[in-house]
Every structure is written in structure tokens, then in C-alpha cells.
Motif scaffolding. Sequence first.
Motif, PDB file in Angstrom:
ATOM      1  N   UNK A 156       0.863  -1.182   0.000  1.00  0.00           N
ATOM      2  CA  UNK A 156       0.000   0.000   0.000  1.00  0.00           C
ATOM      3  C   UNK A 156       0.895   1.226   0.000  1.00  0.00           C
ATOM      4  N   UNK A 157       0.645   2.127  -0.907  1.00  0.00           N
ATOM      5  CA  UNK A 157       1.443   3.357  -0.885  1.00  0.00           C
ATOM      6  C   UNK A 157       0.789   4.320   0.090  1.00  0.00           C
ATOM      7  N   UNK A 158       1.592   4.821   0.953  1.00  0.00           N
ATOM      8  CA  UNK A 158       1.058   5.713   1.975  1.00  0.00           C
ATOM      9  C   UNK A 158       1.781   7.045   1.919  1.00  0.00           C
ATOM     10  N   UNK A 159       1.071   8.072   1.530  1.00  0.00           N
ATOM     11  CA  UNK A 159       1.691   9.396   1.476  1.00  0.00           C
ATOM     12  C   UNK A 159       1.796   9.996   2.870  1.00  0.00           C
ATOM     13  N   UNK A 160       0.782   9.771   3.650  1.00  0.00           N
ATOM     14  CA  UNK A 160       0.713  10.489   4.922  1.00  0.00           C
ATOM     15  C   UNK A 160       0.970   9.584   6.109  1.00  0.00           C
ATOM     16  N   UNK A 161       0.398   8.426   6.054  1.00  0.00           N
ATOM     17  CA  UNK A 161       0.493   7.552   7.216  1.00  0.00           C
ATOM     18  C   UNK A 161       1.555   6.486   7.035  1.00  0.00           C
ATOM     19  N   UNK A 162       2.200   6.131   8.109  1.00  0.00           N
ATOM     20  CA  UNK A 162       3.064   4.956   8.061  1.00  0.00           C
ATOM     21  C   UNK A 162       2.181   3.750   8.333  1.00  0.00           C
ATOM     22  N   UNK A 163       2.754   2.564   8.269  1.00  0.00           N
ATOM     23  CA  UNK A 163       1.911   1.386   8.474  1.00  0.00           C
ATOM     24  C   UNK A 163       1.341   1.372   9.888  1.00  0.00           C
ATOM     25  N   UNK A 164       0.129   0.922   9.996  1.00  0.00           N
ATOM     26  CA  UNK A 164      -0.502   0.922  11.320  1.00  0.00           C
ATOM     27  C   UNK A 164       0.217   0.002  12.290  1.00  0.00           C
ATOM     28  N   UNK A 192     -12.419  18.712   4.313  1.00  0.00           N
ATOM     29  CA  UNK A 192     -11.267  19.589   4.598  1.00  0.00           C
ATOM     30  C   UNK A 192      -9.991  18.798   4.907  1.00  0.00           C
ATOM     31  N   UNK A 193     -10.043  17.497   4.675  1.00  0.00           N
ATOM     32  CA  UNK A 193      -8.827  16.674   4.809  1.00  0.00           C
ATOM     33  C   UNK A 193      -8.371  16.258   3.413  1.00  0.00           C
ATOM     34  N   UNK A 194      -7.053  16.138   3.249  1.00  0.00           N
ATOM     35  CA  UNK A 194      -6.530  15.736   1.936  1.00  0.00           C
ATOM     36  C   UNK A 194      -7.084  14.363   1.553  1.00  0.00           C
ATOM     37  N   UNK A 195      -7.310  14.205   0.263  1.00  0.00           N
ATOM     38  CA  UNK A 195      -7.924  12.954  -0.216  1.00  0.00           C
ATOM     39  C   UNK A 195      -7.134  11.721   0.208  1.00  0.00           C
ATOM     40  N   UNK A 196      -5.818  11.825   0.073  1.00  0.00           N
ATOM     41  CA  UNK A 196      -4.982  10.662   0.406  1.00  0.00           C
ATOM     42  C   UNK A 196      -5.092  10.342   1.895  1.00  0.00           C
ATOM     43  N   UNK A 197      -5.151  11.377   2.690  1.00  0.00           N
ATOM     44  CA  UNK A 197      -5.261  11.180   4.144  1.00  0.00           C
ATOM     45  C   UNK A 197      -6.593  10.527   4.487  1.00  0.00           C
ATOM     46  N   UNK A 198      -7.647  10.990   3.815  1.00  0.00           N
ATOM     47  CA  UNK A 198      -8.970  10.406   4.049  1.00  0.00           C
ATOM     48  C   UNK A 198      -8.958   8.908   3.723  1.00  0.00           C
ATOM     49  N   UNK A 199      -8.331   8.588   2.598  1.00  0.00           N
ATOM     50  CA  UNK A 199      -8.304   7.178   2.184  1.00  0.00           C
ATOM     51  C   UNK A 199      -7.567   6.349   3.229  1.00  0.00           C
ATOM     52  N   UNK A 200      -6.531   6.930   3.786  1.00  0.00           N
ATOM     53  CA  UNK A 200      -5.757   6.169   4.758  1.00  0.00           C
ATOM     54  C   UNK A 200      -6.487   6.043   6.093  1.00  0.00           C
ATOM     55  N   UNK A 201      -7.203   7.069   6.441  1.00  0.00           N
ATOM     56  CA  UNK A 201      -8.021   6.967   7.656  1.00  0.00           C
ATOM     57  C   UNK A 201      -9.023   5.821   7.483  1.00  0.00           C
ATOM     58  N   UNK A 202      -9.596   5.780   6.317  1.00  0.00           N
ATOM     59  CA  UNK A 202     -10.586   4.749   5.988  1.00  0.00           C
ATOM     60  C   UNK A 202     -10.012   3.335   6.171  1.00  0.00           C
ATOM     61  N   UNK A 203      -8.720   3.185   5.799  1.00  0.00           N
ATOM     62  CA  UNK A 203      -8.067   1.881   5.930  1.00  0.00           C
ATOM     63  C   UNK A 203      -7.939   1.440   7.389  1.00  0.00           C
TER      64      UNK A 203
END
Length: 396
Positions: free
Chosen positions: A7-15, A72-83
Motif C-alpha cells: 500500500x502506498x502511503x503518502x501520509x500515514x506509516x503502516x498501522x 477539509x482533509x486531503x484525499x490521500x489522508x482520508x483514504x488512509x483513515x478509511x483503511x
Amino acid sequence: MTASAPITQDVLTLPRKLPEGGKINLVGLTRAQMHDVLIENGTPPKQAKMRVGQIWQWIYQWGVRDFASMTNLAKAYRAQLEELFEITIPEVVSRQVSSDGTRKYLVRIAGGHEVEVVYIPEEDRGTLCISSQVGCTLTCTFCHTGTQKLVRNLTPAEIIGQVMMARDDLEEWPTPGAPKDETRLLSNIVLMGMGEPLYNFDNVRDAMKIAMDPEGISLSRRRITLSTSGVVPEIARTAEEIGCLLAISFHATTDETRDVLVPINKRWKIDTLLQALADYPKVSNSERITFEYVMLDGVNDSDEDAHRLLDYIKRYKIPAKINLIPFNEWPGAPYKRSSNNRIHAFANIIYQAGYASPIRKPRGEDIMAACGQLKSATERARKSRKQIEAEAGVSK
Ligand code: SAH
Ligand code: SF4
């Protein structure tokens, strides 16, 4: 199975903190806990406070349940939160509406347990009666919940989730940008559903902090009332750590009778309880303590009882209002409701002495939603009192 593509993660590191097999529910976390959990899962520490503020508002101010809508959150961040995370509240199993407009919900929580939540509309307010435990460890002899065997504490998510569920059902979440509507359908919360809230203190506190948070559900602390049967050591903490109004299930004017009706009285006697109330840090004339008094035919409803009740309140100088509750019957209940004449005579003695003595109008009786009628069907073996108290962290 072969490993899936990284998984490519721009904002988050692996959980690092994912519970086994599932996502972390953000509902019910305190701000500090949400802050930590975001950082632990890769949100840069410098951004965490701001992210908590944004996510918090989406969840509790706007009632949003999916990260994709948090614009108001970046799209990539939202996707990662979702994960990693979810926004989950208890599931509504059934919803009944009484002829008087009262709504009773049965909600399912983790483990398949069920609790009841009651919404009571009135002219100038709407009160949500929420539960703090599945069942109750105490065995007040007039209370249906007290006969339920299974007991477990609700989590903060399950407690605040009841409020969120009701706002969903009442369609009361505001739309971003829409003018602020001051009239709230859900304007008050009472912790008078199933369970003894002071035997689940920390979770109740954390949930009520969320209910009061100005950037969220934003209910005033004066619109929240916690009812307790009299867990004396936790009473002062209620003022200090929650700050809400207090109601006491008093119900009897001699230790002998109260020992039977409210067995916790065997541990903390009437005088000990009244002293704790007199010392309640927040108490004042504008924030009086409500004495709840269930009217049981021939048991606690004599003129002498009314006078003894007044003597106590005066002796301890407690700013009080006495809420008389006509007993709500349930199948197999060992008591009868006092007659209307008796209830009015009792109320009058108290009123003449200068204390408010409203008689609570039973609501939702046709759907068994009235006070003390709540009991969910899921029952299993009774846990030992010790086990439950250990789980609840109750200090002796
Ligand atoms: N455990 C807490 C809160 C839940 S009970 C407590 O005991 O205070 C909420 C209120 O309903 C309490 O005052 C309780 O004594 C009252 N109650 C319980 N059973 C009742 C019944 N059958 N009829 C009327 N009131 C009842
Ligand atoms: Fe529990 Fe309150 Fe019912 Fe007593 S009255 S059994 S404390 S819920």
C-alpha cells in the motif's frame, strides 16, 4: 496466500495499533486518546491536534460517518483513515413509538447484547434517557432492570453512540453552512436507563465529556442529569469530573425500608448518603439535587414518610427538588402503584414545606418504555458481583 501489492502511503506509516482483524473505532475516544491513536498510526505529531479537531467536528458536530465526506482533509489522508479507522455506533434493532410520542429503541452492542434507549418529547425540550450498563448489578426490588441477569459495562462509544443514534433517527444533524437552529429535538440527556452509571464511572464520564464538548454535540452540563442509587464514594467525583446535575434514587425514609427497596443502602446508609449530597461540590439553589421517589402503595407513601423526607433534607440543608414517580408496573412486580390521591397528598406535604414536588408523568407505558420497565431480553448466567466490580474498576 501471496502478499498483496504494497500500500502506498503518502501520509500515514503502516498501522501499529490495529486491533486484530478490525479497524479502530474513533467514536468514544477522548480528544487525548484520538490524538495518540492518530500519531501511533502515522499522523505526523505536529498535525495531530489539528486533525483531531477536524475529525472531531465531522463526527460530533455534523454526524458524518465516513471519512470520504471529510472534505477539509486531503484525499490521500482520508483514504488512509478509511483503511485504519471506523466511525461506528450501536445498531438499532427495533424502534417503537408510543401513542404519546415517546420512542423506545433497542440497540445492539458488541457481543450481541442489547440495551434500551428512550426518547421523550416534551413541549419545550426533548429528553433522551440513556443506558450505562447492560442490566444492573444492583437489585432494587421495584426495578425491572434489576432482575436482568447479564451485566456488562457499556464503553464510551456505546454510551455516546446512543445519543448519536437518536440524532440520526430524529434527523437532527445540522448541514454544514446551514443556519444554526436553536430548537433542539434532543436537548437533554438523563442517565436513567439501564444500569448504575456510577458503577461505570470512567466510561460515563468520557462519553458525557463528548456530549458537552462545544465543538461537538455541545449540550450544556446543566442539561445532563445523572441518576444514582447512591454509590457514595463516586458522588463527589461526579461534580468534579463531569459537572452534570445529580438525581438520587432515594425512595425510602428509613434504613429498614431502603435496605429492601434499594439494597445498596446496606452498604451506604441514608445518613452517609445525605452527607455526601450535602457535600456535593456543585450544589446550589439553581442546581438542586433531584430526589427521585417512587410511589409504592403502602410501602413508602405515608404522610409520615413525607415528613421524614422533609426532615432529612432540612437537617442536611440540601437544595432539593423531589420528583415523585408513580410506580410503573412490570410483569411479576411485587408492588402496586400508590393511588392518585395518595400521591397528591404526599406531594402536597412536600410542596407546603417549600420544596418543588413534581409528579412524573409516566411516558411510553404502552411500549414498556417508562422508568424502571427496561429490561433487554438477552440474558445469560449472572456474573459474580466481584467479577463485575473488578471489570468496572470499582474501588472499595
Ligand atoms: N441506576 C440508576 C439509574 C437508572 S434507574 C438509579 O437507580 O438511579 C432511573 C430511575 O427510575 C431511578 O430513580 C429508579 O429508581 C427509577 N425506577 C426504577 N424502577 C422503577 C419503576 N418500576 N417505576 C418507577 N420508577 C422506577
Ligand atoms: Fe439498578 Fe437503578 Fe434499577 Fe436499582 S433502580 S436495579 S440501581 S437500574
